[in-house]
Design a protein around this motif. Structure first.
Motif, mmCIF file in Angstrom:
data_model
loop_
_atom_site.group_PDB
_atom_site.id
_atom_site.type_symbol
_atom_site.label_atom_id
_atom_site.label_comp_id
_atom_site.label_asym_id
_atom_site.label_seq_id
_atom_site.Cartn_x
_atom_site.Cartn_y
_atom_site.Cartn_z
ATOM 1 N N LEU B 295 0.945 -1.194 0.002
ATOM 2 C CA LEU B 295 0.069 0.060 -0.082
ATOM 3 C C LEU B 295 0.844 1.288 0.002
ATOM 4 O O LEU B 295 0.552 2.041 -0.616
ATOM 5 C CB LEU B 295 -0.852 -0.163 1.245
ATOM 6 N N VAL B 296 1.894 1.216 0.818
ATOM 7 C CA VAL B 296 2.778 2.289 0.881
ATOM 8 C C VAL B 296 3.692 2.568 -0.314
ATOM 9 O O VAL B 296 3.510 3.584 -0.875
ATOM 10 C CB VAL B 296 3.655 2.181 2.219
ATOM 11 N N ALA B 297 3.910 1.493 -1.036
ATOM 12 C CA ALA B 297 4.567 1.638 -2.452
ATOM 13 C C ALA B 297 3.590 2.147 -3.252
ATOM 14 O O ALA B 297 3.888 3.103 -4.118
ATOM 15 C CB ALA B 297 5.042 0.257 -2.715
ATOM 16 N N LEU B 298 2.320 1.810 -3.264
ATOM 17 C CA LEU B 298 1.381 2.358 -4.042
ATOM 18 C C LEU B 298 1.145 3.952 -4.090
ATOM 19 O O LEU B 298 1.194 4.535 -4.967
ATOM 20 C CB LEU B 298 -0.056 1.629 -4.229
ATOM 21 N N ILE B 299 1.060 4.371 -2.734
ATOM 22 C CA ILE B 299 0.895 5.522 -2.331
ATOM 23 C C ILE B 299 2.142 6.372 -2.893
ATOM 24 O O ILE B 299 2.037 7.380 -3.498
ATOM 25 C CB ILE B 299 0.998 5.908 -0.867
ATOM 26 N N PHE B 300 3.502 6.017 -2.816
ATOM 27 C CA PHE B 300 4.729 6.642 -3.087
ATOM 28 C C PHE B 300 4.581 6.773 -4.525
ATOM 29 O O PHE B 300 5.055 7.655 -4.940
ATOM 30 C CB PHE B 300 5.976 5.747 -2.642
#
Lengths: 291, 321
Positions: B295-300
């Motif tokens: 999820l954090v990768a997607l946000i980034f």
């Protein structure tokens, strides 16, 4: 010749720059602590025979109830906070420096290869770097440590994996510029092997910008290591860094026992502040464009 | 422009795929998850069965293929600890994290930009030097330690603010928020201030550097010469042109803030996804860690894309290739 000239100008500017002197002084004190900390330390905080449980949670010496033997107070095991800090500074600083050296070596090598040979190798290294740079270092380090488990060796590996990218990118950029120049072409015409051209001719000419990066990175690494240890995924309890000391102090902070966490934190701040002051000065000196 | 957008989307997909490979590989190094899901006194046969159900008896490429299929379908498995879908656990806590991240960003922007403008426009003045030294201290501080000191002062010594938790929340459009209650704000303020310090210092320095560059330009002299007010020169002509790198760094800082929220949330026992990540790392709760990272990768990658697009939009000198 050039080097000497630069050195003298550099020294002249350094002498006239108060924050550069302050930064250097702080760094010098830290280096002395790293080298001689255990010799001047009032006690060896990890030698159990030297600890006295009756002396636990003594406040700093200048506060009522304080004990002159323990200048900055003691922790729950009767361990002298000042001694813990002297030992912890050593762990923190050595991790920061060692990880920086590893990251710098690996990153510079990869950057040189990528810039010199180009092609697929270059594309691959730079893609990896791109992906990695889109994530904050702290998060990558946290993730790696959660997979590796605690340990100084593992912290070093995690920081190296986090830190090589900046060197690779910078070195690749300057290498691309250098190999266009005549001296590299001349070396090629002279029939030198690639390895020799890279080491003898390209490497010395791409090093200058790395000095600033490396200096500031030691500070960054000290902070990341402290955060990891604070979260319990950094150094082991037997070799506490300043971050781990703060973590141990956190548990008793709510009881008002502030000295076990305040002083190690001040030490980290002073150390990293000194490094950053000096790094700022280096940046102004070595990249006059940015002045 | 369309070609550029498509190219960027393909790049995003590649990055996310690469992250999934790395996450998968790292996770398979971290011990055997079978012992997380079965009772300690299980027989060998039971262990084997659990292994089969989890797909751990297959080869690594097969396991990865399964992992990727589930990922694409948004099925991340159940938390070993909570026995709930890991995705739900993370999404439940996302608003709390975004709350402190947004407040931290606002604090950073409203403090850093005016100070940076002042320090950039008046480089030699003592106050500017004080501001710059302060920002250097801000960069040199361990964030978690600042949080602890704030807790000690405001919660333990002066008893002005609560030391942990999220306080009263109200539900707006199905999302719990503490930003609409007084009690909520008293809980938000310390974690947000702690989180904002690093970003504040960086934004301040970037703003100052940009202002110093811009204030040398001829158009600033012209603006002064034509009699524009000081405020107009600084903010209308100066800041507007110095803002481009600030916007970029600001975007990239969102990522850092989300990352550092893990530590801030741990200190303040703030029930966000960062604290959940740290807890899950302690408990080796693999599915939750995987969801968080993906999820954090997607946000980034989305932030990076937005930053690039905004960059081209606010700086007419840059054209999309």
């Amino acid at each position: 010749m050039m080097g000497q000239l630069l050195a003298s100008q550099f020294f002249y500017n350094w002498r006239r720059n108060l924050s550069a002197i302050a930064g250097s002084a702080i760094i010098l004190v830290c280096v002395l602590i790293v080298l001689f900390g255990p010799l001047v330390s009032p006690q060896n905080p990890y030698d159990l025979t030297q600890l006295n449980l009756l002396d636990s949670y003594k406040p700093p010496a200048w506060i009522e109830g304080g004990d002159p033997r323990y200048l900055l107070g003691t922790d729950g095991q009767g361990r002298d906070v000042l001694s813990s800090i002297l030992y912890g500074t050593r762990v923190s600083a050595l991790i920061g420096i060692a990880a920086m050296l590893m990251a710098c070596t690996i990153g510079t090598t990869l950057g040189l290869l990528a810039g010199f040979y180009g092609g697929r190798l270059d594309a691959f290294i730079m893609r990896v770097a791109d992906i990695q740079l889109s994530f904050p270092s702290m998060l990558i380090a946290l993730f790696l440590m959660s997979a590796f488990g605690t340990g100084i060796d593992k912290v070093l590996i995690a920081l190296t994996l986090v830190g090589w990218v900046v060197y690779a990118r910078t070195v690749r950029g300057s290498t691309l510029g250098e190999i266009q120049k005549e001296y590299v072409q001349a070396a090629r015409v002279a029939g030198l092997r690639d390895a020799k051209i890279i080491r003898r001719h390209v490497l010395p000419n791409v090093l200058t910008p790395l000095i600033v990066i490396a200096t500031v990175q030691v500070g960054t690494f000290i902070l990341i290591e402290a955060s990891l240890s604070f979260l319990g995924v950094g150094v082991p309890i037997t070799q506490p860094s300043l971050g781990l000391l703060i973590k141990n102090g956190f548990d008793v902070l709510f009881s008002g026992l502030w000295w076990t966490s305040v002083f190690p934190g001040l030490m980290i701040m002073a150390m990293v502040f000194g490094i950053n002051l000096f790094g700022d000065f280096l940046r102004d000196e070595l990249n006059p464009r940015l002045k | 422009m369309l070609a550029y957008a498509i190219k960027r989307l393909v790049q995003m997909a590649i990055v996310l795929w690469a992250v999934s490979v790395i996450v998968f590989l790292m996770m398979s190094f971290t011990g055997d998850p079978v012992f997380m899901v079965i009772p300690i006194d299980s027989t060998d046969a039971e262990i084997e069965q659990a292994r089969r159900i989890l797909g751990l008896d297959r080869s690594m490429p097969e396991q990865y293929w399964l992992f990727l299929q589930n990922l694409v379908q948004g099925d991340f498995g159940r938390s070993y600890v909570f026995r709930q879908p890991a995705m739900d656990l993370i999404l439940e806590r996302l608003p709390a994290t975004l709350e402190i991240v947004i407040v931290a960003m606002l604090i950073a922007a409203f403090v850093a930009i005016p100070l940076g403008v002042y320090a950039g426009a008046n480089p030699g003045k003592p106050l500017s030097r004080l501001i710059m030294s302060g920002s250097l201290v801000g960069i040199s501080l361990p964030g978690f330690w600042v949080g602890m000191m704030l807790i000690f002062l405001f919660a333990v010594e002066w008893r002005l603010l609560p030391s942990s938790g999220r306080g009263d929340t109200v539900e707006v459009l199905g999302i719990e928020t503490s930003l609409l209650t007084w009690d909520g704000w008293t809980h938000v303020i310390l974690p947000s201030v702690t989180l904002s310090l690093g970003t504040l210092a960086i934004i301040l320095r970037i703003t100052r550097a940009g202002m110093m560059e811009v204030m040398r330009q001829d158009y600033i002299k012209f603006a002064r010469a034509k009699g524009a007010s000081r405020k107009d020169v600084l903010y209308g002509h100066g800041l507007r042109n110095a803002l481009i790198p600030v916007v970029t760094i600001f975007g990239l800082q969102i990522g850092d803030l989300i990352a550092f929220a893990t530590i801030t949330e741990t200190i303040f026992a703030w029930p966000g996804m960062g604290k959940l990540l740290v807890d899950s790392i302690y408990r080796a709760d693999r599915p939750v860690i995987v969801v968080y990272l993906m999820l954090v990768a997607l946000i980034f990658v989305v932030i990076n894309l937005v930053v690039d697009l905004v960059y081209t939009a606010i700086d007419p000198r840059i054209t999309v290739k």
